[in-house]
Design a protein around this motif. Structure first.
Motif, PDB file in Angstrom:
ATOM      1  N   PRO A  81       0.642  -1.530   0.343  1.00 26.88           N
ATOM      2  CA  PRO A  81      -0.142   0.141   0.550  1.00 26.88           C
ATOM      3  C   PRO A  81       1.586   1.827  -0.037  1.00 26.88           C
ATOM      4  CG  PRO A  81       0.102  -1.194   2.376  1.00 26.88           C
ATOM      5  CD  PRO A  81       1.229  -1.900   1.232  1.00 26.88           C
ATOM      6  N   ARG A  89      -7.087   5.628   3.377  1.00 29.12           N
ATOM      7  CA  ARG A  89      -6.122   5.313   5.169  1.00 29.12           C
ATOM      8  C   ARG A  89      -4.482   4.434   4.625  1.00 29.12           C
ATOM      9  NH1 ARG A  89      -9.452   8.718   5.243  1.00 29.12           N
ATOM     10  NH2 ARG A  89     -10.823   9.393   5.357  1.00 29.12           N
ATOM     11  N   ALA A  90      -4.062   4.324   2.976  1.00 30.21           N
ATOM     12  CA  ALA A  90      -2.445   3.656   3.404  1.00 30.21           C
ATOM     13  C   ALA A  90      -3.196   2.270   3.771  1.00 30.21           C
ATOM     14  CB  ALA A  90      -1.944   3.903   4.146  1.00 30.21           C
ATOM     15  N   MET A  91      -3.894   1.338   2.847  1.00 34.54           N
ATOM     16  CA  MET A  91      -4.016  -0.286   2.794  1.00 34.54           C
ATOM     17  C   MET A  91      -4.028  -0.990   1.557  1.00 34.54           C
ATOM     18  SD  MET A  91      -7.501  -1.303   2.159  1.00 34.54           S
ATOM     19  CE  MET A  91      -8.604  -0.964   1.176  1.00 34.54           C
ATOM     20  N   LEU A  92      -4.045  -2.173   1.425  1.00 30.10           N
ATOM     21  CA  LEU A  92      -4.590  -3.040   0.347  1.00 30.10           C
ATOM     22  C   LEU A  92      -5.088  -4.487   0.659  1.00 30.10           C
ATOM     23  CD1 LEU A  92      -1.657  -3.263  -2.377  1.00 30.10           C
ATOM     24  CD2 LEU A  92      -3.528  -2.063  -2.253  1.00 30.10           C
ATOM     25  N   CYS A  93      -5.911  -4.096   0.004  1.00 28.02           N
ATOM     26  CA  CYS A  93      -7.127  -5.105   0.452  1.00 28.02           C
ATOM     27  C   CYS A  93      -6.315  -6.677   0.258  1.00 28.02           C
ATOM     28  CB  CYS A  93      -9.006  -5.425   0.327  1.00 28.02           C
ATOM     29  SG  CYS A  93      -8.318  -5.758  -1.520  1.00 28.02           S
ATOM     30  N   SER A 227     -15.041   2.189   4.563  1.00 26.90           N
ATOM     31  CA  SER A 227     -15.186   0.792   4.876  1.00 26.90           C
ATOM     32  C   SER A 227     -14.129   1.093   6.194  1.00 26.90           C
ATOM     33  CB  SER A 227     -14.681   0.122   4.233  1.00 26.90           C
ATOM     34  OG  SER A 227     -15.594  -0.495   2.852  1.00 26.90           O
ATOM     35  N   ILE A 228     -13.256   1.349   6.376  1.00 28.96           N
ATOM     36  CA  ILE A 228     -12.526   1.747   7.492  1.00 28.96           C
ATOM     37  C   ILE A 228     -12.873   2.780   8.316  1.00 28.96           C
ATOM     38  CG2 ILE A 228     -10.108   2.325   7.259  1.00 28.96           C
ATOM     39  CD1 ILE A 228     -10.398   1.973   4.328  1.00 28.96           C
ATOM     40  N   LYS A 232     -14.056   3.540  13.278  1.00 31.40           N
ATOM     41  CA  LYS A 232     -12.691   4.690  13.757  1.00 31.40           C
ATOM     42  C   LYS A 232     -13.612   5.318  14.561  1.00 31.40           C
ATOM     43  CE  LYS A 232      -9.034   5.276  11.221  1.00 31.40           C
ATOM     44  NZ  LYS A 232      -8.184   6.170   9.555  1.00 31.40           N
TER      45      LYS A 232
END
Ligand code: SF4
Ligand code: SF4
Lengths: 733, 184
Positions: A81, A89-93, A227-228, A232
């Motif tokens: 990511p 939010r700096a992710m990779l699924c 989704s993230i 939160k």
């Protein structure tokens, strides 16, 4: 005969930049080779190679997350990511991580193919690009001569960033018949929310204190950043109310899950409005100043009491009252989240209208934690001139639904009208990465629609079912091998992204633009001239008014002009509706003979022995395109039919057995999953299995296909498919 | 400076069972495909209740990098060792494939990798840590369930999380002293 209207091609040239090239932008500091363990002698010292970290964008789903590809000696080793990519939010699924198997996939299309056997038999021969492209052009031209240019349709996916070129070719070829994905997805949302607010906003999930979701399964149907952000909650302030006939992973994360009866969400919403209006919990000032038709709403919702809604939804009246009060109390930091795929029932647009109205009366428009109009990053547009043919009729689906999108069309209508040659025949089909046999309802009908075509060409990266039934199959370079245009991803905090090639395109695969240019040349000079540019020139032109975009993309892999939302830019201003206000009552709808305020109708009662078929997304696959990916396939090798524990016992069906699912249009066999996670009157199956193509070697012969069971029904306002209207029987196989 | 003791703190309440961590790990560490080989995994805990009152949670797991690792104790060739920073490693060329360690591990964290002909398991992505990066599973997670760091550093995020929140370790009674901490 078609006649090219003599039109001066006074194209505003954006060229003159022909010398520019874009150097691949690599991540600043090269990751050094690991030697630490090697120094102890415990492991073999890794061989230093040519290592590059390249900024690009994921192409596995609609979200387009920022990626850093680690490339060594010309091989992509890992996709990481991009930490700068604020939207995800700096992710990779899982799919994003599995992307390298899109490139290194033995099932990949490697060179152009021309069909030699019967359609669907899977017999193809390898052809040169020249031969294949000549054949495509010849066939399309012949069909155009016989049936006008409207006799060829162009169907495309979105999100490859090169779909623009495909649609440009459609327009330049001269057909009005382009069909895109929205009517298999979110067109009723766009319609319902735009009719109310003048635009389709984004819920401010990060800052909302109270969120209600109807089936928008955000913990599985991943949408960034929602989704993230959904998880939160700051100190547990956030409350999530989730309505779904299934206990999904979002239900598992919700404060309260209601297993609502499918197709009755509108009753729940109208009853919420009833409570909020009768108990005067709405935002009085806002409603007075910024909405039209509230007075009509008051009398309209008298009938929709929570007690009435309880009978429709199976949700207790007290619970509806409580949710309505809590929602109003939390306002304006409360949202009824509308999600994306809104293809539930044929009344979907009105259901979305009801949602929008509910949001409107609590005054959450364009305020922190509410419904925020999207913004985007401004990019210069590429102008082109499409030749005009005066014998070409209107779209084949013209006039079929109240608000048809000119460019997207309505898939269910197109399918039916092409089959009936109504009002004219369509005999040629160009497909760009859309897998219509897996996504358009009633696969048997789609197959018939394809059978009556004189010619079908599909451009894809793998042998999808649609490619399998095509006459010419052209291999596209994958998203990790292409330079793609810059794309603005709209939202509350918009970003701009682009794709850089991480490696050279493998085999004989080519980017879509190249394929379009080659075809354009074959369609004559006028068309060819519209494609007379390189990708580099196109990109330079996109940023001509703001070169900082390209600089940021090269430096950080993403461009944004702010990191925090800006609220209230449209509050108190004229909205893009006819009245300039939030339209509780829609005069536009009234003028078209539609209900100006949503009127509820009950879904069909489910007879004993039948179940409502539900479809839905999950976090492992994207539609019908990723199930064959080796990494993802390992996690989910086949789909199952979910059936409620009590219902299964009642039918003498047991967990794990093979069952036949029968609908009025098809029959599929798959394994049964007996579970408490679904209502007793419904069954569910994941999308992407039961394929026809033997070119998808991991999944061929596994599971069942939902599109083979779903009947063609659609929303008469938006043309969106209604995917939850089919009733099925389940019997042992 | 005190030696490091690497650990992962997990907030499983945030886990959506999306399997991003699992796929990221497989790609990063070349874990063989199609053989049910995993260095990390995510399990759905048994469904609570019955329709329509249900609850479900998800627990990601992997090698616990025990401070008292039974796998290392049983290894006849000392192929399993603990590095000074607390990471439990298998030195593949010393592994004879006897699989004693696989039996000894209470967490089922090890598998036999036919491609390298050695037992394999999570290494906290040593290759990434060495260049100042965090493990692939930690980095890729959409909801950032895992936090990686040095629990010997009282100011690290992991230390702060463990100070501020109650936590548990898996199978504590086994005395393995795991270094994966699950927030309660
Ligand atoms: S959500 Fe997953 S598949 Fe979609 S763009 Fe992001 S990483 Fe790729
Ligand atoms: S990536 Fe994160 S949210 Fe997804 S399964 Fe792993 S730990 Fe859970």
């Amino acid at each position: 005969m078609s006649r090219l209207i003599d039109k001066k091609l006074s194209r505003r040239r954006f060229l003159g930049l022909s010398t520019c090239t874009l150097a691949t932008a690599v991540v600043g500091s090269q990751v050094k080779v690991l030697r630490a363990l090697a120094s102890s002698g415990d492991i073999t010292a890794p061989v230093a190679g040519d290592e590059k970290n390249i900024f690009t964008t994921c192409g596995m789903c609609v979200n387009k997350c920022g990626v850093i590809a680690r490339v060594k000696n010309g091989v992509i080793e890992k996709l990481d990511p991009n930490p700068n990519f604020i939207k995800s939010r700096a992710m990779l699924c899982a799919r994003g991580n599995a992307g390298i198997k899109v490139v290194y996939d033995p099932d990949r299309l490697k060179y152009p193919l021309i069909r030699t056997g019967a359609r669907g038999e899977g017999k193809f021969r390898r052809a040169s690009w020249t031969e294949a492209l000549d054949l495509v052009a010849k066939n399309l031209n012949e069909i155009a001569d016989k049936h006008t240019r409207a006799g060829v349709m162009f169907a495309s996916t979105e999100g490859t960033y090169q779909d623009h070129f495909f649609n440009q070719l459609a327009e330049c070829f001269g057909t009005p018949n382009t069909v895109r994905h929205p009517t298999l997805c979110l067109s009723s949302n766009i319609q319902g929310f735009s009719a109310t607010f003048g635009t389709n906003p984004t819920p401010d999930v990060l800052n909302a204190d109270y969120i209600i979701m109807s089936g928008a399964n955000r913990s599985e149907a991943l949408i960034t950043p929602d989704s993230i952000d959904l998880l939160k909650g700051d100190g547990g302030r956030r409350k999530l109310i989730y309505l779904d006939p299934r206990f999904t992973k979002t239900a598992a994360k919700a404060d309260k899950w209601f297993p609502i009866k499918p197709g009755t969400d509108m009753a729940f919403i109208l009853a919420m409005i009833h409570v909020i209006v009768t108990e005067e919990l709405y935002d009085h000032d806002y409603v007075k100043e910024q909405t039209v038709g509230f007075d009509k709403l008051i009398s309209h919702i008298q009938q929709y009491t929570p007690e009435w809604a309880e009978g429709e939804t199976d949700i207790h009246a007290d619970a509806i009252r409580r949710v309505a009060r809590e929602f109003a109390m939390a306002a304006p930091k409360s949202v009824y989240y509308h999600g994306r795929r809104s293809s539930f029932m044929s009344n979907d647009t009105q259901m979305r209208r009801a949602m929008a109205i509910l949001n409107g009366i609590v005054g959450n428009w364009d305020t922190k934690g509410g419904m925020i109009p999207n913004s985007g990053i401004k990019l210069a547009k590429h102008d082109y001139i499409a030749p005009w043919y005066d014998d070409v009729p209107d779209r084949i689906d013209a006039g079929s639904v109240s608000f048809l999108s000119e460019k997207d069309g309505s898939w269910p209508v197109v399918q039916e009208r092409v089959l009936a040659a109504n009002p004219y025949p369509i005999k040629g089909m160009m497909v760009y990465k859309q897998n219509i046999l897996a996504s358009v309802p009633d696969r048997a009908k789609t197959l018939k629609m394809m059978e009556q075509m004189d010619f079908i060409c599909t451009i894809d990266i793998a042998m999808s079912d649609t490619a399998w039934y095509s006459d010419v199959v052209l291999p596209e370079a994958t998203y990790l091998e292409r330079l793609d245009p810059i794309e603005s991803l709209g939202g509350i905090v918009p970003v701009a992204v682009m794709r850089q090639p991480c490696i050279e395109a493998m085999f004989e695969s080519k980017p879509n633009l190249w394929i379009m240019q080659e075809l354009a040349t074959r369609f004559g000079e006028e068309v060819a001239e519209q494609f007379n540019f390189t990708m580099e020139e196109y990109i330079q032109h996109q940023v001509k008014d703001n070169p900082a975009i390209l600089a940021a993309l090269q430096e950080k892999g993403v461009y944004f002009d702010r990191t925090e939302p800006v609220y209230g830019t449209t509050r108190g201003k004229k909205l893009k509706t006819v009245s300039g206000k939030i339209e509780i009552f829609s005069q536009r709808y009234a003028d078209k003979g539609l209900d100006p305020i949503p009127v509820y109708t009950s879904p069909e009662t489910i007879p004993a022995g039948k179940f409502r078929l539900l479809v839905g997304r999950h976090a492992i696959f994207t539609h019908g395109t990723t199930a064959n990916n080796a990494y993802l396939h390992e996690i989910m090798p086949e789909n199952t039919l979910w059936l409620n524990t009590k219902s299964a016992a009642g039918q003498g069906l047991t967990n794990g057995m093979l069952v036949k699912v029968k609908s009025p249009v098809g029959e599929e066999t798959l394994r049964l999953e007996v579970t408490d996670k679904i209502r007793p009157d419904s069954v569910y199956m994941a999308h992407g299995f039961g394929v026809l193509s033997k070119g998808l070697s991991n999944i061929y012969g596994k599971g069942g296909c939902d599109a083979a069971l779903i009947e063609t029904r659609y929303c008469p306002i938006s043309g969106n498919a209604a995917l939850h209207e089919t009733l099925v029987e389940v019997v042992p196989a | 400076m005190k030696t490091k003791r690497y650990a992962i703190v997990l907030d499983t309440h945030r886990c959506i069972d999306c399997k991003a961590c699992t796929v990221a790990c497989k790609v990063e560490n070349n874990v063989p495909l199609g053989k049910e080989n995993y260095r990390n995994w995510v399990g759905a805990d048994p469904l609570r209740g019955s329709y329509p009152n249900l609850g479900e949670s998800y627990t990601p797991s992997q090698c616990q990098h025990c401070s008292n690792p039974p796998c290392a104790h049983v290894c006849p060739t000392s192929a399993t060792t603990v590095s000074p920073d607390g990471i439990v490693h298998v030195i593949d060329h010393k592994c004879i494939g006897c699989k004693y360690c696989m039996t000894a591990c209470p967490y089922n964290a090890r598998y036999y990798n036919e491609e390298i002909e050695a037992v394999d398991k999570c290494t906290f992505c040593t290759q990434r840590i060495q260049v100042g990066r965090i493990p692939a599973c930690v980095e890729t997670c959409p909801t950032k369930v895992r936090v990686f760091g040095d629990i010997n550093d009282p100011n690290s995020e992991v230390s702060q999380l463990l100070a501020e929140n109650p936590s548990r370790v898996l199978k504590e009674a086994q005395g393995t002293k795991p270094n994966l901490y699950y927030l309660i």
